[in-house]
Design a protein around this motif. Sequence first.
Motif, PDB file in Angstrom:
ATOM      1  N   SER A 899       0.875  -1.179   0.000  1.00 24.64           N
ATOM      2  CA  SER A 899       0.000   0.000   0.000  1.00 24.64           C
ATOM      3  C   SER A 899       0.907   1.223   0.000  1.00 24.64           C
ATOM      4  O   SER A 899       1.290   1.709   1.063  1.00 24.64           O
ATOM      5  N   PRO A 900       1.285   1.682  -1.184  1.00 22.87           N
ATOM      6  CA  PRO A 900       2.309   2.737  -1.287  1.00 22.87           C
ATOM      7  C   PRO A 900       1.903   4.024  -0.585  1.00 22.87           C
ATOM      8  O   PRO A 900       0.782   4.517  -0.764  1.00 22.87           O
ATOM      9  N   SER A 901       2.822   4.542   0.214  1.00 20.99           N
ATOM     10  CA  SER A 901       2.622   5.842   0.855  1.00 20.99           C
ATOM     11  C   SER A 901       3.576   6.837   0.225  1.00 20.99           C
ATOM     12  O   SER A 901       4.578   6.472  -0.404  1.00 20.99           O
ATOM     13  N   ALA A 902       3.295   8.100   0.416  1.00 16.58           N
ATOM     14  CA  ALA A 902       4.162   9.135  -0.143  1.00 16.58           C
ATOM     15  C   ALA A 902       5.551   9.073   0.470  1.00 16.58           C
ATOM     16  O   ALA A 902       6.559   9.303  -0.214  1.00 16.58           O
ATOM     17  N   VAL A 903       5.642   8.768   1.776  1.00 10.14           N
ATOM     18  CA  VAL A 903       6.956   8.661   2.417  1.00 10.14           C
ATOM     19  C   VAL A 903       7.785   7.587   1.733  1.00 10.14           C
ATOM     20  O   VAL A 903       8.975   7.782   1.424  1.00 10.14           O
ATOM     21  N   GLN A 904       7.205   6.427   1.483  1.00 10.03           N
ATOM     22  CA  GLN A 904       7.939   5.344   0.820  1.00 10.03           C
ATOM     23  C   GLN A 904       8.346   5.735  -0.590  1.00 10.03           C
ATOM     24  O   GLN A 904       9.493   5.512  -1.005  1.00 10.03           O
ATOM     25  N   LEU A 905       7.420   6.318  -1.348  1.00 11.09           N
ATOM     26  CA  LEU A 905       7.722   6.648  -2.732  1.00 11.09           C
ATOM     27  C   LEU A 905       8.758   7.757  -2.846  1.00 11.09           C
ATOM     28  O   LEU A 905       9.575   7.761  -3.771  1.00 11.09           O
ATOM     29  N   LEU A 906       8.734   8.687  -1.895  1.00 11.55           N
ATOM     30  CA  LEU A 906       9.653   9.816  -1.969  1.00 11.55           C
ATOM     31  C   LEU A 906      11.009   9.531  -1.345  1.00 11.55           C
ATOM     32  O   LEU A 906      12.038  10.022  -1.826  1.00 11.55           O
ATOM     33  N   TYR A 907      11.034   8.758  -0.258  1.00  8.49           N
ATOM     34  CA  TYR A 907      12.259   8.687   0.540  1.00  8.49           C
ATOM     35  C   TYR A 907      12.870   7.297   0.666  1.00  8.49           C
ATOM     36  O   TYR A 907      13.926   7.147   1.289  1.00  8.49           O
ATOM     37  N   SER A 908      12.240   6.281   0.100  1.00  2.46           N
ATOM     38  CA  SER A 908      12.879   4.965   0.065  1.00  2.46           C
ATOM     39  C   SER A 908      14.212   5.066  -0.678  1.00  2.46           C
ATOM     40  O   SER A 908      14.336   5.826  -1.646  1.00  2.46           O
ATOM     41  N   GLU A 909      15.197   4.325  -0.220  1.00  2.39           N
ATOM     42  CA  GLU A 909      16.511   4.359  -0.865  1.00  2.39           C
ATOM     43  C   GLU A 909      16.813   3.046  -1.592  1.00  2.39           C
ATOM     44  O   GLU A 909      17.947   2.580  -1.636  1.00  2.39           O
ATOM     45  N   SER A 910      15.767   2.468  -2.196  1.00  2.86           N
ATOM     46  CA  SER A 910      15.944   1.252  -2.982  1.00  2.86           C
ATOM     47  C   SER A 910      17.022   1.445  -4.038  1.00  2.86           C
ATOM     48  O   SER A 910      17.174   2.529  -4.616  1.00  2.86           O
ATOM     49  N   ASN A 911      17.763   0.382  -4.289  1.00  3.74           N
ATOM     50  CA  ASN A 911      18.883   0.440  -5.228  1.00  3.74           C
ATOM     51  C   ASN A 911      18.412   0.452  -6.682  1.00  3.74           C
ATOM     52  O   ASN A 911      17.248   0.265  -6.993  1.00  3.74           O
ATOM     53  N   THR A 912      19.385   0.655  -7.573  1.00  6.14           N
ATOM     54  CA  THR A 912      19.239   0.491  -9.023  1.00  6.14           C
ATOM     55  C   THR A 912      18.124   1.361  -9.597  1.00  6.14           C
ATOM     56  O   THR A 912      17.318   0.910 -10.404  1.00  6.14           O
ATOM     57  N   ARG A 913      18.088   2.639  -9.197  1.00  4.82           N
ATOM     58  CA  ARG A 913      17.055   3.541  -9.717  1.00  4.82           C
ATOM     59  C   ARG A 913      17.698   4.830 -10.234  1.00  4.82           C
ATOM     60  O   ARG A 913      18.715   5.298  -9.709  1.00  4.82           O
ATOM     61  N   PHE A 914      17.065   5.396 -11.247  1.00  4.56           N
ATOM     62  CA  PHE A 914      17.531   6.622 -11.884  1.00  4.56           C
ATOM     63  C   PHE A 914      16.350   7.521 -12.205  1.00  4.56           C
ATOM     64  O   PHE A 914      15.238   7.036 -12.462  1.00  4.56           O
ATOM     65  N   VAL A 915      16.621   8.817 -12.225  1.00  8.29           N
ATOM     66  CA  VAL A 915      15.686   9.784 -12.826  1.00  8.29           C
ATOM     67  C   VAL A 915      16.355  10.322 -14.089  1.00  8.29           C
ATOM     68  O   VAL A 915      17.516  10.747 -14.048  1.00  8.29           O
ATOM     69  N   CYS A 916      15.639  10.294 -15.206  1.00  3.09           N
ATOM     70  CA  CYS A 916      16.177  10.751 -16.484  1.00  3.09           C
ATOM     71  C   CYS A 916      15.307  11.881 -17.052  1.00  3.09           C
ATOM     72  O   CYS A 916      14.072  11.814 -17.002  1.00  3.09           O
ATOM     73  N   GLU A 917      15.976  12.891 -17.601  1.00  5.02           N
ATOM     74  CA  GLU A 917      15.300  13.962 -18.338  1.00  5.02           C
ATOM     75  C   GLU A 917      15.385  13.626 -19.818  1.00  5.02           C
ATOM     76  O   GLU A 917      16.481  13.411 -20.351  1.00  5.02           O
ATOM     77  N   VAL A 918      14.230  13.596 -20.490  1.00  5.40           N
ATOM     78  CA  VAL A 918      14.161  13.156 -21.881  1.00  5.40           C
ATOM     79  C   VAL A 918      13.330  14.162 -22.687  1.00  5.40           C
ATOM     80  O   VAL A 918      12.192  14.475 -22.304  1.00  5.40           O
TER      81      VAL A 918
END
Length: 974
Positions: A899-918
């Motif tokens: 049950s995704p919360s904003a805290v988890q989505l914003l501040y989780s430090e899960s590995n292997t993730r990127f933000v890309c500008e396209v």
Amino acid sequence: MTLWEVDIYPASGHVDRLAASIVADAEDLQIATHLEIATAHGFLVQADFDADHIKLLADQLLVDNVVQRAVVAQAGEAIMAETPSSLYDRLIYVMPKPGVMDPVAQSTQAAIADFGQPAEAVRTFHKYWIGGLDDAQTERLVTKLLANDSVEQVIYGPMDLERLSFGKSQPFELKTINIRSLDDDHLQLLSKEGQLYLTLVEMQTIQKYFQELGRDPTDIELETVAQTWSEHCSHKTLAGKIAYKDEKQELHFDNMLKETIFAATQQIRKSLGDDDWCVSVFKDNAGIVTFNDEYNVCFKVETHNHPSALEPYGGANTGIGGVIRDPMGTGMGAKPVCNTDVFCFAPPETDPGSLPQGVLHPRRVMKGVVSGVRDYGNRMGIPTVNGAVYFDERYLGNPLVYCGNVGLIPVDKSFKEVQPNDLIVAVGGRTGRDGIHGATFSSAELTSESESLSGGAVQIGNAITEKMVLDVLLEARDRNLYNAVTDCGAGGFSSAVGEMGEELGAEVWLEKAPLKYEGLTYTEIWISEAQERMVLAVPEEKWPELQALFASEGSEAVVLGKFVPTGNLTLTYNGNTVGQLDMRFLHDGRPPIVRDAVFTPPTTQPLTLNGDDGKSLGDDLRKILSSLNVASKEWIIRQYDHEVQGGSVIKPLVGVQNDGPSDAAVVRPVLNSRKGIVLSCGMNPYFGDFDPYDMAASAIDEALRNCVAVGADPAKIAILDNFCWGYTDRPETLGTLVRAALACRDLAVALGTPFISGKDSLNNEFSYFDEHGDKKTIAIPSTLLISAMGQVDDVSTCVTMDLKQSGNRLYLVGLTKDELGGSHWSVVNDKLGGQVPQVDTDLAKKVFGGIHAAIQAKTVRACHDLSEGGLAVAVAEMAFAGGIGANISLDDIPHRLESPSAVQLLYSESNTRFVCEVPEESADAFEAALGDAPFAHIGQVAEHKELVVTHGETTLLDEPIELLKQAWQAPLNW
């Protein structure tokens, strides 16, 4: 001989900046709030000069007449007229102790000789006039700020008429150590009091060896074995026999290092077959991989923790100087092209009153370490391009100082081999008492007495000497004037000659070593770790040319002996044999460490989340951005020259104002080629409190994704390990180390990233007695640094992390999980528990490959990895680095959350993730390039100057990027 004193003051109208700095530091450390101080620095010159000549030297050599002025007098004639004010009632001189390297004095003495009359000796000093303090406050000021007892002496009042010679010749005396008749208690006492730091079993092995020889060892033989068998030199714990047990498995290692990290690299190389791009791993001073048809590149990262704890400037200074010599001593010699550094400190706001005896304040340690690395790298003309800084209270007794260097080496110069009867040639700096017992000291636990007992283990470096050695060494290499080279690091000549002669044998004539001053014993010559020295194996017929070449560049080269095929190490001093050891005993005779290791995972509890209201989420973001481990390190970065040599492509700071945090550095080591190397690092000490396996796996993932984020090919990334751990005699501490090594093996094999070099630093603990007489110990958190070196075929394809253009799409690539354990959100909210981030290697290969394909397809304008602080921090950094806002929606983020919360989505430090500008027009090509990697379009780059985050119809964040940037920059804006 006359002893002249030359005092140098700020010129009229100029500020006494050193005094202002001391006043500020004294207030920060709560030493004094009403300090009055004035300063001068200067020179003591012992020479037969008349007054006119010393004044000439002061005017034309020693003083910058634009901003300084000089006063000259004979020492002992107090320069009372120069006492700056009646406010001051104390005069204090601080200068290097006799025998401590004084590079400025050395250079000054050489320059004085160029004026036609040599000086017998020169010493530098600082001079302080102090007022407004009582005796106790003055003592605190001197010991905490003005002087370091490890390397400096303090003189109260006017300078005494003391001669400046550092030693005098002594009659030869061969010393033997009674070891054959000692019982176990006395063997252990000998190991401790002699600063050998060997175990009882090792001392018993040495005892048995000499019992069989029918004689006791000389002091130099015992020291040689201690240096060679030290943890620092032999990595005996990691290479030991270990029985490991955790909840799921029992493992038995004959050599833990070979069976984990080494084995992973061997398996990867075997799988690559003819495409193997590793050249030389784990057998030279640095690991070597292929680069292009003409050159290979090598990489090494070292630690210099214990010396930096005692004397931050000198320890860090020689840490970077030493690691630069590693590529210089790799193969036939590599040209250093860039430096890296990673530091771990206690928080700089630590209460000075809470410091145990013998511990320097973290602020002083931090300033000293940074300036030590800065001065050496800058003076050698080597750019410092990548690094990190971590803060934790547990680094109070043992700061960690990691220094790295990358070198460029011709393909045909990548290997070396000593030949029988090659001459042993020492080049570079002279030998003094610097660093005596440095290797054994670095293998021991620190205590409150270490500063006074082991001050001699700290070396002071001279970057200019090393630069001269580097330039002439590469010329000698290209003329093929030697067969092998190595650096004099830990253990000095004992380790350098001992390692080079391991397969043959060596005969060393110790009286031939050039000395900084008289009075050194033959043992001090042999084990001194005086800096800027290299050892060459030179064919006799090439010695005259090599000697002339070094002399032509003002660098010393001296024959110390010969590599002879006897199988023995023979040491002589003025014709007297002072040591003779079997090379097999020296290198293979050490009994293996046999230890038990256990790991019991700590009990963790579920993490209680805050509400998802915008105020708390915004407060969290600002608190994370302003936390020391996330905040800008610009104060440090801007002290380093990262442009020298002209190959820097992506700098440590990027963006419209060049102040955004780059993911990795990109450097062109060959300036007529567009091919580049990529340097990054990964470290997550917080995660180790949960599981060191996950900490190590996350560090590897972080180092790789930083490389990939700027454009490196994930199929050709080499990694290095640097383990810094506590006291590994404890099975539970050793268990955490084994568990981290297992993760290194598993992740390296799964991701195809070979380890090519490494280094460990164990026993990083500090013991002291509190006011009640109880023994206390401060142990560092288990800390693994992973350094990564990737490659890009064309640096023009690289991307940076700053947002570029409003209207462009923002994508999140990777999966977000319920992994807030050990996160910065948890830290700033004082939350315990939760799941620490883990690594899914199958997912990692898909994501890394997809990001690389997308960058190669030129569909990506900006890319930033998600690490400390998670998505919110990553997008905030991208926005304020680009000076432009962003609109983010959390609705479609790929996740594995019940049950995704904003805290988890914003501040989780899960590995292997990127933000890309396209760019909008590249979106289809970008998504196609990602292949099977999970991704989602999460927003747009905006024209406004805010970070706006929505979830459904609710606006969770609406934060001005300028205020976020201010929060990020403020904590270390010194």
